[in-house]
Design a protein around this motif. Structure first.
Motif, mmCIF file in Angstrom:
data_model
loop_
_atom_site.group_PDB
_atom_site.id
_atom_site.type_symbol
_atom_site.label_atom_id
_atom_site.label_comp_id
_atom_site.label_asym_id
_atom_site.label_seq_id
_atom_site.Cartn_x
_atom_site.Cartn_y
_atom_site.Cartn_z
ATOM 1 N N ARG A 175 41.194 52.529 26.931
ATOM 2 C CA ARG A 175 42.316 52.337 26.346
ATOM 3 C C ARG A 175 42.753 51.043 27.424
ATOM 4 O O ARG A 175 43.670 50.842 28.179
ATOM 5 C CB ARG A 175 42.844 53.464 27.876
ATOM 6 N N VAL A 176 41.731 50.262 26.923
ATOM 7 C CA VAL A 176 41.823 49.049 27.482
ATOM 8 C C VAL A 176 43.391 48.474 26.707
ATOM 9 O O VAL A 176 43.810 46.634 26.855
ATOM 10 C CB VAL A 176 40.530 48.371 26.041
ATOM 11 N N GLU A 177 43.625 48.808 25.706
ATOM 12 C CA GLU A 177 45.192 48.239 25.795
ATOM 13 C C GLU A 177 45.756 48.354 26.744
ATOM 14 O O GLU A 177 46.650 47.592 27.171
ATOM 15 C CB GLU A 177 46.262 48.571 24.123
ATOM 16 N N LEU A 178 46.442 49.772 27.407
ATOM 17 C CA LEU A 178 46.379 49.562 28.777
ATOM 18 C C LEU A 178 46.549 48.950 29.671
ATOM 19 O O LEU A 178 46.863 48.099 30.705
ATOM 20 C CB LEU A 178 46.834 51.567 28.677
ATOM 21 N N ALA A 179 44.764 48.539 29.710
ATOM 22 C CA ALA A 179 44.427 47.709 30.827
ATOM 23 C C ALA A 179 45.433 46.097 30.232
ATOM 24 O O ALA A 179 45.437 45.278 31.312
ATOM 25 C CB ALA A 179 42.932 47.310 30.849
ATOM 26 N N LYS A 180 45.098 46.066 29.899
ATOM 27 C CA LYS A 180 45.694 44.508 28.967
ATOM 28 C C LYS A 180 47.316 44.324 29.261
ATOM 29 O O LYS A 180 47.261 42.571 29.293
ATOM 30 C CB LYS A 180 45.331 43.951 27.523
ATOM 31 N N GLU A 181 48.124 44.776 29.132
ATOM 32 C CA GLU A 181 49.396 45.731 29.678
ATOM 33 C C GLU A 181 49.354 45.021 30.613
ATOM 34 O O GLU A 181 50.071 44.098 30.819
ATOM 35 C CB GLU A 181 49.844 46.904 28.749
ATOM 36 N N ILE A 182 48.445 45.972 31.600
ATOM 37 C CA ILE A 182 48.675 45.762 33.277
ATOM 38 C C ILE A 182 48.535 44.329 33.372
ATOM 39 O O ILE A 182 49.195 43.678 34.179
ATOM 40 C CB ILE A 182 48.488 46.471 33.613
ATOM 41 N N LEU A 183 47.364 43.975 33.193
ATOM 42 C CA LEU A 183 46.600 42.206 33.468
ATOM 43 C C LEU A 183 47.858 41.934 33.122
ATOM 44 O O LEU A 183 48.404 40.484 34.016
ATOM 45 C CB LEU A 183 45.479 41.968 33.112
ATOM 46 N N GLN A 184 48.438 41.542 31.946
ATOM 47 C CA GLN A 184 48.931 40.675 31.409
ATOM 48 C C GLN A 184 50.773 40.544 32.126
ATOM 49 O O GLN A 184 51.339 39.317 32.682
ATOM 50 C CB GLN A 184 50.057 40.911 29.578
ATOM 51 N N ALA A 185 51.108 42.055 32.677
ATOM 52 C CA ALA A 185 52.477 42.418 32.812
ATOM 53 C C ALA A 185 52.442 41.670 34.646
ATOM 54 O O ALA A 185 52.958 41.458 35.456
ATOM 55 C CB ALA A 185 53.487 43.708 32.957
ATOM 56 N N HIS A 186 51.107 41.373 35.517
ATOM 57 C CA HIS A 186 51.046 41.043 37.005
ATOM 58 C C HIS A 186 50.603 40.425 36.639
ATOM 59 O O HIS A 186 49.449 39.505 38.352
ATOM 60 C CB HIS A 186 50.148 42.539 37.229
ATOM 61 N N GLN A 187 49.648 39.337 35.833
ATOM 62 C CA GLN A 187 49.193 37.837 36.001
ATOM 63 C C GLN A 187 50.051 37.210 36.864
ATOM 64 O O GLN A 187 49.719 35.975 37.937
ATOM 65 C CB GLN A 187 48.614 37.843 34.792
ATOM 66 N N ASP A 188 50.938 36.855 37.326
ATOM 67 C CA ASP A 188 51.761 36.153 37.764
ATOM 68 C C ASP A 188 52.376 37.139 39.580
ATOM 69 O O ASP A 188 52.465 36.174 39.985
ATOM 70 C CB ASP A 188 53.863 35.971 36.742
ATOM 71 N N LYS A 189 51.824 37.969 38.908
ATOM 72 C CA LYS A 189 52.107 38.680 40.699
ATOM 73 C C LYS A 189 50.817 38.272 41.508
ATOM 74 O O LYS A 189 50.087 37.917 42.366
ATOM 75 C CB LYS A 189 52.061 39.134 40.490
ATOM 76 N N LEU A 190 49.451 37.517 41.065
ATOM 77 C CA LEU A 190 48.397 37.109 41.757
ATOM 78 C C LEU A 190 48.622 35.791 42.040
ATOM 79 O O LEU A 190 48.920 35.244 41.495
ATOM 80 C CB LEU A 190 47.326 36.663 40.740
ATOM 81 N N ALA A 191 48.723 36.377 42.974
ATOM 82 C CA ALA A 191 48.961 34.689 44.937
ATOM 83 C C ALA A 191 47.666 34.765 45.651
ATOM 84 O O ALA A 191 46.665 35.428 46.281
ATOM 85 C CB ALA A 191 50.419 35.014 45.505
ATOM 86 N N LEU A 192 47.221 33.371 46.047
ATOM 87 C CA LEU A 192 45.889 33.091 47.460
ATOM 88 C C LEU A 192 46.553 33.169 47.697
ATOM 89 O O LEU A 192 47.678 32.464 48.560
ATOM 90 C CB LEU A 192 46.089 31.725 46.195
ATOM 91 N N GLN A 193 45.717 34.105 49.290
ATOM 92 C CA GLN A 193 46.571 33.883 51.060
ATOM 93 C C GLN A 193 46.360 32.988 51.111
ATOM 94 O O GLN A 193 45.258 32.742 51.184
ATOM 95 C CB GLN A 193 45.559 35.913 51.242
ATOM 96 N N ALA A 194 47.146 32.407 52.156
ATOM 97 C CA ALA A 194 47.082 31.442 52.502
ATOM 98 C C ALA A 194 46.075 31.613 53.624
ATOM 99 O O ALA A 194 45.924 31.849 54.244
ATOM 100 C CB ALA A 194 48.676 31.240 53.526
ATOM 101 N N GLY A 195 44.754 29.982 53.480
ATOM 102 C CA GLY A 195 43.959 30.358 54.917
ATOM 103 C C GLY A 195 42.999 31.001 54.474
ATOM 104 O O GLY A 195 41.194 31.171 54.545
ATOM 105 N N GLU A 196 42.788 31.753 53.361
ATOM 106 C CA GLU A 196 41.459 33.058 52.903
ATOM 107 C C GLU A 196 41.748 32.105 51.487
ATOM 108 O O GLU A 196 42.804 31.764 50.686
ATOM 109 C CB GLU A 196 42.221 34.302 53.220
ATOM 110 N N ASN A 197 40.170 33.077 51.337
ATOM 111 C CA ASN A 197 39.331 32.813 49.668
ATOM 112 C C ASN A 197 39.485 33.785 48.969
ATOM 113 O O ASN A 197 38.362 34.175 48.655
ATOM 114 C CB ASN A 197 38.456 31.893 50.051
ATOM 115 N N SER A 198 40.418 34.691 49.055
ATOM 116 C CA SER A 198 41.104 35.847 48.059
ATOM 117 C C SER A 198 41.867 36.435 47.991
ATOM 118 O O SER A 198 42.826 35.413 47.921
ATOM 119 C CB SER A 198 40.381 36.663 49.084
#
Length: 231
Positions: A185-208
């Motif tokens: 179900r790769v198309e669903l995976a692409k939709e999820i990654l696209q919809a949530h790419q703006d919610k990736l955030a580097l945590q302050a003081g951490e390399n994660s």
């Protein structure tokens, strides 16, 4: 062979053997008490549902063989599809046949023939009856076309309502590969990654990185969730 049950117990915070008679272990009670506020009267097996990517069937059979060696009676069923078993199988059978196989062999794989070479769910009535016979019920509750990653669509996985533990599998063979080559179900995976790419955030003081939870609109069976990454 590594004792999968012992490893699972350790991963979930247990200190004793996960499969030991007389039934039930303190770890099983912990699982139950954390999932269900009150238990119905009568026999209650430990129900484990395997979901996610490829490797579910192999895991289920390995767990079943180890549990059988420790004296437990193990039933294997699927709520989706799985291949017709080479042994222990009762296909399109009745409760008497399932009972006989469980008593004589220690393991029963019960299902209804749905297509050539594959079995499906035994039906609600027989499933409940099987739960009254077995110490452990192992459920293949998802399909992934043997791919190492999967994104579930609505209505997946198909979890029995008495599931105690959900084991979600993922495969390390996906590393370094293109998503389309390794994800069901790769198309669903692409939709999820696209919809949530703006919610990736580097945590302050951490390399994660931290990803916001997704799939909150899915209904979830109350159960403990464990993730197993395998090669």
């Amino acid at each position: 062979m590594t004792d999968l049950w012992q490893g699972m117990a350790a991963a979930l915070g247990g200190t004793e053997d996960f499969v030991k008679l007389p039934w039930m272990t303190s770890l099983q009670k912990t699982l139950r008490n954390s999932v269900r506020k009150s238990l119905p009267a009568g026999h209650e097996p430990l129900v484990i549902s395997a979901v996610g990517a490829g490797g579910k069937t192999s895991l289920i059979y390995a767990l079943a063989e180890e549990a059988k060696a420790k004296g437990a009676k193990v039933a294997i069923v699927t709520t989706t599809h799985m291949y017709v078993p080479k042994k222990y199988g009762i296909i399109d059978g009745n409760l008497a046949e399932v009972t006989r196989q469980l008593e004589q062999g220690g393991i029963v794989v019960a299902g209804s023939l749905v297509e050539e070479g594959k079995i499906g769910f035994v039906g609600e009535e027989l499933y409940r009856a099987i739960c009254n016979l077995a110490d452990i019920v192992l459920v293949e509750a998802d399909g992934s076309k043997r791919m190492p990653l999967k994104v579930p669509q609505k209505g997946e996985p198909v979890l029995p309502d008495n599931t105690d533990l959900i084991v979600c599998l993922g495969g390390l063979t996906a590393l370094g590969k293109k998503l389309g080559e390794v994800c069901f179900r790769v198309e669903l995976a692409k939709e999820i990654l696209q919809a949530h790419q703006d919610k990736l955030a580097l945590q302050a003081g951490e390399n994660s990185y931290k990803v916001q939870p997704i799939g909150a609109d899915h209904e979830v069976t109350p159960a403990i969730l464990a993730c197993l990454i395998h090669y």
